[in-house]
Design a protein around this motif. Sequence first.
Motif, mmCIF file in Angstrom:
data_model
loop_
_atom_site.group_PDB
_atom_site.id
_atom_site.type_symbol
_atom_site.label_atom_id
_atom_site.label_comp_id
_atom_site.label_asym_id
_atom_site.label_seq_id
_atom_site.Cartn_x
_atom_site.Cartn_y
_atom_site.Cartn_z
ATOM 1 N N ASP A 233 0.809 -1.226 0.000
ATOM 2 C CA ASP A 233 0.000 0.000 0.000
ATOM 3 C C ASP A 233 0.845 1.280 0.000
ATOM 4 O O ASP A 233 0.328 2.373 0.097
ATOM 5 C CB ASP A 233 -0.975 0.017 1.179
ATOM 6 N N LYS A 234 2.161 1.116 -0.113
ATOM 7 C CA LYS A 234 3.070 2.260 -0.257
ATOM 8 C C LYS A 234 2.926 3.287 0.865
ATOM 9 O O LYS A 234 2.908 4.495 0.638
ATOM 10 C CB LYS A 234 2.852 2.949 -1.620
ATOM 11 N N SER A 235 2.811 2.804 2.081
ATOM 12 C CA SER A 235 2.798 3.681 3.248
ATOM 13 C C SER A 235 3.611 3.010 4.350
ATOM 14 O O SER A 235 3.895 1.825 4.286
ATOM 15 C CB SER A 235 1.368 3.962 3.719
ATOM 16 N N THR A 236 3.978 3.803 5.349
ATOM 17 C CA THR A 236 4.755 3.268 6.466
ATOM 18 C C THR A 236 3.815 2.744 7.536
ATOM 19 O O THR A 236 2.889 3.446 7.950
ATOM 20 C CB THR A 236 5.662 4.362 7.057
ATOM 21 N N ASN A 237 4.021 1.502 7.970
ATOM 22 C CA ASN A 237 3.138 0.889 8.956
ATOM 23 C C ASN A 237 3.909 0.567 10.242
ATOM 24 O O ASN A 237 5.114 0.823 10.345
ATOM 25 C CB ASN A 237 2.476 -0.370 8.378
ATOM 26 N N VAL A 238 3.221 -0.003 11.211
ATOM 27 C CA VAL A 238 3.817 -0.280 12.522
ATOM 28 C C VAL A 238 4.948 -1.301 12.416
ATOM 29 O O VAL A 238 5.979 -1.170 13.089
ATOM 30 C CB VAL A 238 2.732 -0.754 13.517
ATOM 31 N N TYR A 239 4.786 -2.313 11.593
ATOM 32 C CA TYR A 239 5.836 -3.306 11.403
ATOM 33 C C TYR A 239 7.124 -2.654 10.911
ATOM 34 O O TYR A 239 8.227 -2.946 11.417
ATOM 35 C CB TYR A 239 5.380 -4.371 10.406
ATOM 36 N N MET A 240 7.010 -1.768 9.932
ATOM 37 C CA MET A 240 8.174 -1.096 9.371
ATOM 38 C C MET A 240 8.861 -0.210 10.408
ATOM 39 O O MET A 240 10.089 -0.141 10.478
ATOM 40 C CB MET A 240 7.757 -0.277 8.148
ATOM 41 N N ILE A 241 8.065 0.455 11.233
ATOM 42 C CA ILE A 241 8.637 1.299 12.278
ATOM 43 C C ILE A 241 9.303 0.443 13.350
ATOM 44 O O ILE A 241 10.374 0.784 13.868
ATOM 45 C CB ILE A 241 7.558 2.218 12.879
ATOM 46 N N MET A 242 8.683 -0.687 13.670
ATOM 47 C CA MET A 242 9.286 -1.605 14.639
ATOM 48 C C MET A 242 10.666 -2.059 14.167
ATOM 49 O O MET A 242 11.644 -2.038 14.929
ATOM 50 C CB MET A 242 8.382 -2.822 14.845
#
Length: 292
Positions: A233-242
């Motif tokens: 979805d081309k957005s930053t999510n919680v997994y990516m921030i983790m």
Amino acid sequence: MKQYKNINELLDYIISKGVIVPNKEDALEKLKKYSYYGIINSYKDIFKTSSNNYKKNVSFDEIYSLYEFDKNIRSIFLKYILEIETIIKSLLAETISSKYGIENYLILDNFDDTVEQKVIQESVTRIKEEIDKQNGKHEAITHYLNVYGFVPPFVLMKILTLGELSRLYTMLKQVDRQSISKEFKISDKLLKQIMKNMTMIRNICAHNDRLFSFHSKFLITFKIIDKNYDNKDKSTNVYMIMKSMKLLLGSDMGKEFETFIIDEIENLKSKIKSVDYNIILYLIGFPANKII
């Protein structure tokens, strides 16, 4: 609902909509403590159909479990964001002090000349206003102003929010940004992206907003961290921030942070019965059929 309802009426309302409440007394106590809006309105979405009705066999306990899961991971994220914030503040204070001194460091010539001067001046003005505001309130600020007439960088860092810290880092000359980012073995661009998203996460945690389904338009160049990750979805999510925070925290503390989050996810898994658990993993951003 268009008018005020007390918690008994609110509980009766969701029961009328098909939500199973195994223990009304326990449910009422939780609604009293954390509010109907905090539990139900904030976490009911995944338990509903496209026609806005609750799915079959949804229980209050399931909705509360998702609320509790989100509350727990907020606490974990906040703890480790504060750790990263402390590290970056220390690095930034040392970089500024060693290169520009400890007194007249907030001048335009010390910042990136590719950043609009108006933007730099506005940020510097806000910092100076905060120093004035904290004079007489913050012990270290008051001491240095009274005794020396200025506030050195390592004291200034104590009163900067993560958002202000992120803006200050962005305004530094590239060579100065790189001297900080190299401590994490990443580019200054990637560190800027991570800090921007951490600021939003920190605000969510501090205000007890919903975290697990967070998505940000400020993209992290995540392929550098995980080249195989498919960010559909081309957005930053919680997994990516983790995963980004794990990188900044270093090996031991990063693994500790991730383990705490995974434990909460595994704990939640045993409590979700009426909906596909993979929906929650998808919203968090985990790769399909993968927890770690």
